[in-house]
Scaffold this motif. Structure first.
Motif, mmCIF file in Angstrom:
data_model
loop_
_atom_site.group_PDB
_atom_site.id
_atom_site.type_symbol
_atom_site.label_atom_id
_atom_site.label_comp_id
_atom_site.label_asym_id
_atom_site.label_seq_id
_atom_site.Cartn_x
_atom_site.Cartn_y
_atom_site.Cartn_z
ATOM 1 N N MET A 235 30.935 81.709 24.237
ATOM 2 C CA MET A 235 30.425 82.354 25.454
ATOM 3 C C MET A 235 31.044 81.720 26.692
ATOM 4 O O MET A 235 31.463 82.415 27.628
ATOM 5 C CB MET A 235 28.899 82.239 25.513
ATOM 6 C CG MET A 235 28.141 82.978 24.435
ATOM 7 S SD MET A 235 26.344 82.809 24.676
ATOM 8 C CE MET A 235 25.715 83.571 23.181
ATOM 9 N N LEU A 236 31.093 80.386 26.696
ATOM 10 C CA LEU A 236 31.671 79.679 27.834
ATOM 11 C C LEU A 236 33.162 79.991 27.969
ATOM 12 O O LEU A 236 33.671 80.173 29.085
ATOM 13 C CB LEU A 236 31.470 78.168 27.669
ATOM 14 C CG LEU A 236 30.017 77.674 27.694
ATOM 15 C CD1 LEU A 236 29.963 76.187 27.365
ATOM 16 C CD2 LEU A 236 29.369 77.950 29.043
ATOM 17 N N LYS A 237 33.845 80.069 26.848
ATOM 18 C CA LYS A 237 35.271 80.351 26.868
ATOM 19 C C LYS A 237 35.542 81.734 27.437
ATOM 20 O O LYS A 237 36.484 81.934 28.218
ATOM 21 C CB LYS A 237 35.845 80.234 25.455
ATOM 22 C CG LYS A 237 37.349 80.443 25.375
ATOM 23 C CD LYS A 237 37.848 80.242 23.953
ATOM 24 C CE LYS A 237 39.362 80.445 23.872
ATOM 25 N NZ LYS A 237 39.856 80.245 22.469
ATOM 26 N N ARG A 238 34.702 82.723 27.055
ATOM 27 C CA ARG A 238 34.890 84.101 27.519
ATOM 28 C C ARG A 238 34.167 84.375 28.838
ATOM 29 O O ARG A 238 34.329 85.435 29.433
ATOM 30 C CB ARG A 238 34.367 85.070 26.454
ATOM 31 C CG ARG A 238 35.155 85.048 25.148
ATOM 32 C CD ARG A 238 34.535 85.960 24.097
ATOM 33 N NE ARG A 238 33.272 85.426 23.588
ATOM 34 C CZ ARG A 238 32.114 86.089 23.619
ATOM 35 N NH1 ARG A 238 32.064 87.302 24.149
ATOM 36 N NH2 ARG A 238 31.019 85.538 23.131
ATOM 37 N N ASN A 239 33.324 83.408 29.260
ATOM 38 C CA ASN A 239 32.477 83.568 30.445
ATOM 39 C C ASN A 239 31.642 84.837 30.336
ATOM 40 O O ASN A 239 31.487 85.596 31.283
ATOM 41 C CB ASN A 239 33.293 83.583 31.741
ATOM 42 C CG ASN A 239 32.417 83.381 32.974
ATOM 43 O OD1 ASN A 239 31.358 82.759 32.899
ATOM 44 N ND2 ASN A 239 32.853 83.915 34.104
ATOM 45 N N ARG A 240 31.079 85.046 29.148
ATOM 46 C CA ARG A 240 30.203 86.192 28.910
ATOM 47 C C ARG A 240 29.225 85.849 27.797
ATOM 48 O O ARG A 240 29.626 85.413 26.718
ATOM 49 C CB ARG A 240 30.989 87.431 28.502
ATOM 50 C CG ARG A 240 30.115 88.681 28.444
ATOM 51 C CD ARG A 240 30.880 89.909 28.012
ATOM 52 N NE ARG A 240 30.930 90.050 26.569
ATOM 53 C CZ ARG A 240 31.350 91.164 25.954
ATOM 54 N NH1 ARG A 240 31.810 92.189 26.677
ATOM 55 N NH2 ARG A 240 31.359 91.239 24.634
ATOM 56 N N GLY A 241 27.946 86.017 28.083
ATOM 57 C CA GLY A 241 26.967 85.761 27.051
ATOM 58 C C GLY A 241 25.578 85.568 27.632
ATOM 59 O O GLY A 241 25.389 85.504 28.846
ATOM 60 N N HIS A 242 24.617 85.496 26.725
ATOM 61 C CA HIS A 242 23.229 85.335 27.163
ATOM 62 C C HIS A 242 22.458 84.582 26.082
ATOM 63 O O HIS A 242 22.483 84.970 24.905
ATOM 64 C CB HIS A 242 22.590 86.707 27.397
ATOM 65 C CG HIS A 242 21.452 86.698 28.361
ATOM 66 N ND1 HIS A 242 21.402 87.504 29.484
ATOM 67 C CD2 HIS A 242 20.311 85.967 28.386
ATOM 68 C CE1 HIS A 242 20.271 87.287 30.141
ATOM 69 N NE2 HIS A 242 19.597 86.343 29.481
ATOM 70 N N LEU A 243 21.786 83.508 26.474
ATOM 71 C CA LEU A 243 20.915 82.749 25.587
ATOM 72 C C LEU A 243 19.467 83.095 25.904
ATOM 73 O O LEU A 243 19.045 82.995 27.062
ATOM 74 C CB LEU A 243 21.122 81.242 25.781
ATOM 75 C CG LEU A 243 22.536 80.690 25.588
ATOM 76 C CD1 LEU A 243 22.555 79.199 25.922
ATOM 77 C CD2 LEU A 243 23.024 80.929 24.159
ATOM 78 N N VAL A 244 18.719 83.507 24.889
ATOM 79 C CA VAL A 244 17.317 83.881 25.083
ATOM 80 C C VAL A 244 16.439 82.997 24.204
ATOM 81 O O VAL A 244 16.630 82.933 22.989
ATOM 82 C CB VAL A 244 17.078 85.366 24.721
ATOM 83 C CG1 VAL A 244 15.627 85.752 25.007
ATOM 84 C CG2 VAL A 244 18.034 86.268 25.500
#
Length: 309
Positions: free
Chosen positions: A164-173
């Motif tokens: 996620m950090l590498k792609r700068n896209r994501g969500h942790l719930v």
């Protein structure tokens, strides 16, 4: 002089962000901008029943690809079948694993990366409750409660956050609990695990912000008791203020929170009020208020999902 400018800028930012927060609190989430998650990979732990199953159905309807994790193979398979029936053509893959086992989590994570790809939304939903007083709870259950409700978050986030950090896209719930904000008699290990989940979410968010990854978001969810059977027998003294929650309603709120990048979700809204009071009132006053509300008696008649069968 440099410090004075920095303080002024910080003050102006605080005012602006405070105003933004007020607007978001007033404007219904349904009217706020929603991000498009079509095609995103959503991994849900505890997907074999309850909130996990309902969230699976909702995210599939939004066009997401699903990864279902649960220790209950039959329940997980049923969720997969329900998703396929409700959303024909939905891409779903189920995995059976024990979320109290770190090595099983890492092994399953490797399989997901190979067979599905990068995870975009990680929902740590799996949870267990003993519902007994601390001195009457076996050590093994104390340990397992922490492993499932908190430590599993460590291993899943370690597995999927790097991409996620590498792609700068994501969500942790993180599906935590109002018990992660208030100590409750009869829930010592559960409260400890949920407090830990809340603190972990806050710390991970701080690390993400420090790295400047603005495309990676976090949401922590702190609901009151939900009618999933998990807290069968628990009670509330003032249901008009703190009532048992309908699972579909909670899932609607969770999905909206994810789509609008809401950082913290408390359900019902009265939980926010008590959380604020907790911060400003003396502990002795909070104890008196808690006695009136009946917080320490909520678990007196607890049965739980397994014992209720």
């Amino acid at each position: 002089m440099h410090l004075a400018v920095e303080v002024l800028v910080c003050f102006l930012q605080m005012i602006w962000l405070w105003l933004v927060a007020i607007v978001k609190a007033v404007v219904p989430s349904s009217l706020q901008p929603h991000k498009d998650v079509t095609g995103w990979v959503v991994l849900i732990t505890g997907a074999g029943s309850g909130l996990g199953r309902l969230m699976s159905l909702r995210f599939a309807a939004l066009g997401c690809r699903l990864v279902l994790w649960d220790v209950n193979e039959a329940g997980n398979q049923e969720t997969e079948e329900l998703v396929q029936a409700a959303t024909p053509g939905a891409k779903v893959k189920a995995y059976t694993l024990d979320l109290s086992d770190r090595e099983q989590i890492y092994a399953a994570a490797d399989k997901v990366k190979q067979e599905v790809g990068d995870v975009d939304i990680l929902i740590n939903n799996a949870g267990i409750v003993t519902g007994t007083t601390f001195l009457n709870t076996p050590d093994s259950m104390n340990i397992k409660t922490m492993d499932v409700n908190c430590n599993a978050h460590f291993w899943t986030v370690k597995s999927f956050l790097p991409s996620m950090l590498k792609r700068n896209r994501g969500h942790l719930v993180s599906i935590a609990s109002a018990a992660g904000l208030f100590g409750i008699a009869g829930l010592a290990d559960y409260c400890a695990s949920k407090y830990a989940a809340v603190g972990f979410d806050e710390s991970i968010r701080a690390e993400i912000v420090k790295q400047g990854r603005t495309g990676v978001k976090t949401t922590v969810v702190c609901p009151y008791y939900i009618n999933t059977g998990m807290f069968e027998g628990a009670q509330t003294r003032f249901p008009a203020v703190l009532k048992f929650l309908d699972p579909p309603f909670v899932v609607d709120k969770i999905v909206e929170a994810v789509l609008t990048d809401q950082v913290m979700l408390c359900v019902p809204k009265s939980v926010y009020f008590f959380y604020i009071l907790r911060g400003i009132l003396p502990i002795s006053v909070n104890q008196v208020l808690g006695k009136l509300v009946g917080v320490s008696e909520t678990m007196d008649n607890f049965v739980g999902r397994n014992k209720a069968k």
